[in-house]
Motif scaffolding. Structure first.
Motif, PDB file in Angstrom:
ATOM      1  N   SER A 174     -39.991   6.092 -34.877  1.00 20.86           N
ATOM      2  CA  SER A 174     -38.926   5.372 -34.184  1.00 20.86           C
ATOM      3  C   SER A 174     -39.123   5.581 -32.691  1.00 20.86           C
ATOM      4  O   SER A 174     -39.467   6.678 -32.257  1.00 20.86           O
ATOM      5  CB  SER A 174     -37.543   5.884 -34.601  1.00 20.86           C
ATOM      6  OG  SER A 174     -37.325   5.674 -35.990  1.00 20.86           O
ATOM      7  N   HIS A 175     -38.929   4.531 -31.914  1.00 21.85           N
ATOM      8  CA  HIS A 175     -39.126   4.655 -30.470  1.00 21.85           C
ATOM      9  C   HIS A 175     -37.796   4.593 -29.745  1.00 21.85           C
ATOM     10  O   HIS A 175     -36.854   3.919 -30.171  1.00 21.85           O
ATOM     11  CB  HIS A 175     -40.065   3.559 -29.955  1.00 21.85           C
ATOM     12  CG  HIS A 175     -39.758   2.176 -30.458  1.00 21.85           C
ATOM     13  ND1 HIS A 175     -38.765   1.397 -29.938  1.00 21.85           N
ATOM     14  CD2 HIS A 175     -40.336   1.454 -31.456  1.00 21.85           C
ATOM     15  CE1 HIS A 175     -38.729   0.243 -30.563  1.00 21.85           C
ATOM     16  NE2 HIS A 175     -39.668   0.241 -31.510  1.00 21.85           N
ATOM     17  N   CYS A 176     -37.702   5.325 -28.639  1.00 19.58           N
ATOM     18  CA  CYS A 176     -36.449   5.396 -27.890  1.00 19.58           C
ATOM     19  C   CYS A 176     -36.675   5.236 -26.389  1.00 19.58           C
ATOM     20  O   CYS A 176     -35.860   5.706 -25.581  1.00 19.58           O
ATOM     21  CB  CYS A 176     -35.711   6.698 -28.195  1.00 19.58           C
ATOM     22  SG  CYS A 176     -36.740   8.163 -28.282  1.00 19.58           S
ATOM     23  N   SER A 177     -37.788   4.617 -26.009  1.00 18.22           N
ATOM     24  CA  SER A 177     -38.053   4.303 -24.610  1.00 18.22           C
ATOM     25  C   SER A 177     -39.014   3.125 -24.570  1.00 18.22           C
ATOM     26  O   SER A 177     -39.696   2.839 -25.567  1.00 18.22           O
ATOM     27  CB  SER A 177     -38.669   5.512 -23.892  1.00 18.22           C
ATOM     28  OG  SER A 177     -40.033   5.671 -24.263  1.00 18.22           O
TER      29      SER A 177
END
Length: 243
Positions: A174-177
């Motif tokens: 999961s990516h958060c940036s």
């Protein structure tokens, strides 16, 4: 990298390659080839009629071989035996890996032997970063995560979860940036997620997948093997489409 040299002689041997880069007698890739695959002489072609040969003494070759091993050990310990981009385990009991130049030596030759610009890259991330990021990079700002930046925190960009049982293996990123999202896309993390499912659910394909992965690692280690590595990557993608 000089900080890993054991004496002044080793520093001088390494400085020889650095000076050849500074004088433009070698580019970063050529100097790295002389370092990572030491030989009594190295010949590099600059065109149809232009080639240059460089000679290296036995003690210089010994320095490069021993120093490379120290660099590998240093990076492996620094990265806790994991790829700096996907966080998969690497090494003898994990995936094949290479010493990775965060800022590519093809664009930033002066950083070829900078320890701060080196990290651990699995063959998957190494391949996709070279093809999709390094080839088009302008300047020193990566569009994907840069694990060499001071204070870099992986979880600020990506999270990685893996669950394994006797009959099932599951992995999810999961990516958060923005950099994390770009990393997921450009380094094809979706392929990695599918590879875990294959390894856990289909033993014959898992065995084939492992052999392909190892062969890609061998291919990427030599210039003449790049074409084979590309072919094997296409085969691997075909396997993923079956599942």
């Amino acid at each position: 990298m000089k900080s890993l040299c054991v004496d002044g002689d080793e520093e001088n041997h390494l400085q020889k390659l650095i000076d050849l880069i500074r004088s433009k007698d070698m580019d970063g890739g050529e100097a790295w080839s002389a370092f990572s695959a030491p030989a009594a002489s190295k010949t590099f072609k600059r065109g149809e009629a232009d080639s240059r040969t460089f000679d290296f003494s036995p003690v210089e070759r010994a320095t490069y071989k021993n120093l490379r091993q120290r660099v590998q050990n240093h990076l492996f310990n620094k990265c806790a035996g994991s790829c700096a981009y996907c966080r998969r385990p690497v090494g003898h009991y994990g995936w094949a890996w290479h010493i990775e130049h965060v800022l590519p030596k093809s664009k930033h030759s002066s950083l070829t032997f900078s320890l701060d610009n080196l990290t651990v890259g699995c063959v998957h991330c190494n391949q996709w970063k070279g093809a999709r990021i390094d080839r088009y990079l302008v300047g020193k700002i990566l569009p994907i995560i840069n694990p060499s930046l001071p204070g870099f925190i992986y979880s600020a960009h990506l999270t990685y979860v893996q669950i394994s049982t006797d009959s099932l293996s599951f992995a999810k990123y999961s990516h958060c940036s923005p950099e994390g999202a770009k990393t997921y896309k450009e380094l094809s993390f979706e392929m990695l997620e599918r590879s875990y499912a294959i390894n856990g659910m289909h033993p014959p394909l898992a065995s084939l997948h492992e052999k392909i992965e190892r062969a890609i690692g061998v291919g990427l280690s030599a210039v003449e093997g790049q074409g084979l590595a590309e072919l094997l990557f296409e085969l691997k993608k075909s396997i993923y489409k079956l599942n």
